[in-house]
Design a protein around this motif. Structure first.
Motif, mmCIF file in Angstrom:
data_model
loop_
_atom_site.group_PDB
_atom_site.id
_atom_site.type_symbol
_atom_site.label_atom_id
_atom_site.label_comp_id
_atom_site.label_asym_id
_atom_site.label_seq_id
_atom_site.Cartn_x
_atom_site.Cartn_y
_atom_site.Cartn_z
ATOM 1 N N ASP A 224 37.512 42.449 39.449
ATOM 2 C CA ASP A 224 36.307 42.936 40.120
ATOM 3 C C ASP A 224 35.695 44.117 39.367
ATOM 4 O O ASP A 224 34.476 44.295 39.335
ATOM 5 N N TYR A 225 36.558 44.928 38.768
ATOM 6 C CA TYR A 225 36.088 46.101 38.020
ATOM 7 C C TYR A 225 35.815 45.788 36.549
ATOM 8 O O TYR A 225 35.616 46.694 35.744
ATOM 9 N N GLY A 226 35.819 44.514 36.206
ATOM 10 C CA GLY A 226 35.395 44.121 34.864
ATOM 11 C C GLY A 226 36.478 43.850 33.854
ATOM 12 O O GLY A 226 36.192 43.779 32.645
ATOM 13 N N ALA A 227 37.741 43.684 34.292
ATOM 14 C CA ALA A 227 38.815 43.380 33.342
ATOM 15 C C ALA A 227 38.548 42.057 32.638
ATOM 16 O O ALA A 227 38.069 41.091 33.252
ATOM 17 N N ASP A 228 38.849 42.011 31.351
ATOM 18 C CA ASP A 228 38.612 40.823 30.530
ATOM 19 C C ASP A 228 39.815 39.885 30.619
ATOM 20 O O ASP A 228 40.893 40.188 30.107
ATOM 21 N N THR A 229 39.630 38.748 31.260
ATOM 22 C CA THR A 229 40.741 37.807 31.432
ATOM 23 C C THR A 229 41.137 37.128 30.123
ATOM 24 O O THR A 229 42.200 36.522 30.037
ATOM 25 N N LYS A 230 40.285 37.268 29.101
ATOM 26 C CA LYS A 230 40.565 36.602 27.826
ATOM 27 C C LYS A 230 41.092 37.563 26.752
ATOM 28 O O LYS A 230 41.310 37.158 25.601
ATOM 29 N N SER A 231 41.296 38.827 27.117
ATOM 30 C CA SER A 231 41.793 39.789 26.126
ATOM 31 C C SER A 231 43.217 39.427 25.707
ATOM 32 O O SER A 231 44.001 38.904 26.498
ATOM 33 N N ARG A 232 43.522 39.701 24.460
ATOM 34 C CA ARG A 232 44.845 39.374 23.928
ATOM 35 C C ARG A 232 45.573 40.652 23.519
ATOM 36 O O ARG A 232 44.970 41.578 22.986
ATOM 37 N N ASN A 233 46.885 40.670 23.768
ATOM 38 C CA ASN A 233 47.691 41.826 23.389
ATOM 39 C C ASN A 233 48.227 41.666 21.971
ATOM 40 O O ASN A 233 47.821 40.749 21.246
ATOM 41 N N ALA A 234 49.155 42.540 21.575
ATOM 42 C CA ALA A 234 49.688 42.510 20.206
ATOM 43 C C ALA A 234 50.394 41.200 19.896
ATOM 44 O O ALA A 234 50.505 40.804 18.729
ATOM 45 N N GLU A 235 50.868 40.525 20.929
ATOM 46 C CA GLU A 235 51.552 39.239 20.730
ATOM 47 C C GLU A 235 50.578 38.067 20.764
ATOM 48 O O GLU A 235 50.982 36.902 20.679
ATOM 49 N N GLY A 236 49.304 38.391 20.912
ATOM 50 C CA GLY A 236 48.286 37.352 20.939
ATOM 51 C C GLY A 236 48.199 36.623 22.264
ATOM 52 O O GLY A 236 47.607 35.535 22.348
ATOM 53 N N LYS A 237 48.745 37.208 23.320
ATOM 54 C CA LYS A 237 48.770 36.522 24.613
ATOM 55 C C LYS A 237 47.708 37.058 25.565
ATOM 56 O O LYS A 237 47.477 38.264 25.652
ATOM 57 N N ARG A 238 47.103 36.130 26.299
ATOM 58 C CA ARG A 238 46.172 36.501 27.356
ATOM 59 C C ARG A 238 46.971 36.798 28.630
ATOM 60 O O ARG A 238 48.110 36.341 28.774
ATOM 61 N N CYS A 269 27.092 46.978 35.844
ATOM 62 C CA CYS A 269 26.044 47.563 35.011
ATOM 63 C C CYS A 269 25.529 48.877 35.600
ATOM 64 O O CYS A 269 25.361 49.867 34.892
ATOM 65 N N ILE A 270 25.298 48.893 36.909
ATOM 66 C CA ILE A 270 24.800 50.110 37.566
ATOM 67 C C ILE A 270 25.826 51.230 37.467
ATOM 68 O O ILE A 270 25.491 52.381 37.154
ATOM 69 N N ARG A 271 27.095 50.898 37.730
ATOM 70 C CA ARG A 271 28.147 51.923 37.660
ATOM 71 C C ARG A 271 28.281 52.466 36.229
ATOM 72 O O ARG A 271 28.506 53.657 36.027
ATOM 73 N N LYS A 272 28.129 51.598 35.245
ATOM 74 C CA LYS A 272 28.201 52.038 33.858
ATOM 75 C C LYS A 272 27.053 52.968 33.512
ATOM 76 O O LYS A 272 27.225 53.983 32.828
ATOM 77 N N CYS A 273 25.855 52.636 33.997
ATOM 78 C CA CYS A 273 24.684 53.485 33.754
ATOM 79 C C CYS A 273 24.831 54.854 34.423
ATOM 80 O O CYS A 273 24.412 55.880 33.881
ATOM 81 N N LEU A 274 25.409 54.862 35.610
ATOM 82 C CA LEU A 274 25.626 56.136 36.307
ATOM 83 C C LEU A 274 26.592 57.029 35.543
ATOM 84 O O LEU A 274 26.423 58.241 35.462
ATOM 85 N N GLY A 275 27.631 56.402 34.974
ATOM 86 C CA GLY A 275 28.641 57.172 34.245
ATOM 87 C C GLY A 275 29.696 57.728 35.179
ATOM 88 O O GLY A 275 29.445 57.946 36.370
ATOM 89 N N ARG A 276 30.885 57.965 34.627
ATOM 90 C CA ARG A 276 32.020 58.411 35.448
ATOM 91 C C ARG A 276 31.737 59.677 36.265
ATOM 92 O O ARG A 276 32.088 59.739 37.445
ATOM 93 N N LEU A 291 24.064 49.176 50.314
ATOM 94 C CA LEU A 291 24.052 49.212 48.850
ATOM 95 C C LEU A 291 25.069 50.216 48.322
ATOM 96 O O LEU A 291 25.763 49.955 47.328
ATOM 97 N N LYS A 292 25.182 51.361 48.999
ATOM 98 C CA LYS A 292 26.173 52.364 48.576
ATOM 99 C C LYS A 292 27.591 51.804 48.714
ATOM 100 O O LYS A 292 28.436 52.005 47.836
ATOM 101 N N GLU A 293 27.842 51.116 49.810
ATOM 102 C CA GLU A 293 29.154 50.507 50.014
ATOM 103 C C GLU A 293 29.435 49.458 48.941
ATOM 104 O O GLU A 293 30.568 49.327 48.464
ATOM 105 N N PHE A 294 28.407 48.729 48.547
ATOM 106 C CA PHE A 294 28.552 47.722 47.503
ATOM 107 C C PHE A 294 28.946 48.366 46.175
ATOM 108 O O PHE A 294 29.860 47.912 45.484
ATOM 109 N N LEU A 295 28.276 49.454 45.814
ATOM 110 C CA LEU A 295 28.582 50.140 44.569
ATOM 111 C C LEU A 295 29.949 50.794 44.574
ATOM 112 O O LEU A 295 30.561 50.999 43.534
ATOM 113 N N LEU A 296 30.434 51.113 45.776
ATOM 114 C CA LEU A 296 31.749 51.751 45.907
ATOM 115 C C LEU A 296 32.869 50.737 46.153
ATOM 116 O O LEU A 296 34.000 51.120 46.445
ATOM 117 N N TYR A 297 32.551 49.450 46.064
ATOM 118 C CA TYR A 297 33.544 48.385 46.272
ATOM 119 C C TYR A 297 34.161 48.428 47.670
ATOM 120 O O TYR A 297 35.350 48.206 47.848
#
Length: 298
Positions: A224-238, A269-276, A291-297
């Protein structure tokens, strides 16, 4: 009251109420030896460890130095914080105890306070100048507090300037630790405060750790927070390749393998534009509540 009498009093308190058993278990874990077996422990160490405030004050008045240490450089302040005894910690600090004292294993009183989960001890140490984030060779308080699931201690450290994405050897980032030890509350708060969902331990992402050790809830949270399900680690595994076959984790990942929903992409995208730094201000924006609740998950 003689020094000997006080010492006998300290040694006879095994059956008193409190969290001594838990403190002893943690002490054995982090020091590698049962505290009671240290031959060089002073009565001051015992009083601090057992939370005996009156005895501690008496010993200090009798001339015991508050910064006396064992051969492993463990101080009475280390012991008070390990037991979560904030009153004892404060008395020691008021009498000149070194707030950033370090044992030979790189452990500080703040680290011990995080082990015990005592927010009160964490706050009093910070008040007296404890460094919330230390150089990487020392044991990291925030990683320890996340490992043990002490969310309030974690939030206190982050509020005092600790890098939310600090990566340390053997542990990775705080979020990676939360996923590795299945600390869902800590993971939720870290992500809410803007922790990077991509940074973990070297090339191993938090999603890799979650796939190995965690629940479907954490998997969905990270994606939900944007983790990449296709990322591979040092062993090449997803991440999917690390999930146990036919498990709830594997099923959750298979369901999330496709493209992200447009609403999810918009939120990210909105959360990224706002910045940490601005994420904590979302609730105060002049926006519809929904909308605020949506942005706050929420």
């Amino acid at each position: 009251e003689s020094e000997e009498t006080v010492h006998v009093e300290e040694c006879c308190g095994e059956n008193r109420k409190g969290n001594r058993k838990e403190a002893a278990r943690i002490a054995e874990e982090i020091y590698g030896i049962t505290p009671g077996s240290w031959a060089d422990r002073s009565p001051l160490h015992e009083a601090a460890y057992q939370g005996r405030l009156l005895s501690l004050k008496t010993l200090i008045a009798q001339g015991f130095h508050v910064n006396i240490v064992t051969i492993d450089r463990v101080s009475a302040l280390h012991e008070a914080c390990l037991g979560g005894h904030v009153a004892c910690a404060k008395v020691l600090l008021e009498n000149g105890a070194k707030v950033n004292a370090v044992t030979i294993d790189g452990i500080t009183p703040l680290f011990n306070a995080c082990c015990s989960g005592s927010v009160a001890c964490v706050n009093v140490l910070l008040e007296y100048g404890a460094k919330p984030q230390l150089e990487c060779l020392l044991a990291s308080p925030i990683h320890e507090t996340v490992k043990r699931g002490h969310r309030e201690c974690m939030e206190t450290l982050l509020a005092n300037g600790v890098n939310i994405d600090q990566e340390v050897p053997h542990f990775g980032t705080p979020l990676y630790v939360a996923c590795m030890f299945q600390r869902i509350d800590c993971a939720k708060k870290l992500l809410e405060l803007g922790a990077s969902v991509h940074l973990g331990k070297l090339s191993d992402a938090p999603l890799h750790a979650a796939a190995r050790n965690s629940s479907a809830e954490v998997i969905n949270l990270l994606i939900d927070y944007g983790a990449d399900t296709k990322s591979r680690n040092a062993e090449g595994k997803r991440p999917l390749e690390l999930a146990a076959p036919n498990s709830a984790v594997e099923r959750a990942m298979l369901l999330r393998e496709g493209p992200a929903a447009l609403t999810q992409l918009c939120r990210l995208c909105i959360r990224k534009c706002l910045g940490r730094p601005c994420l904590t201000s979302i609730s105060r924006l002049q926006l519809p509540h929904r909308l605020k609740e949506f942005l706050l998950y929420r």
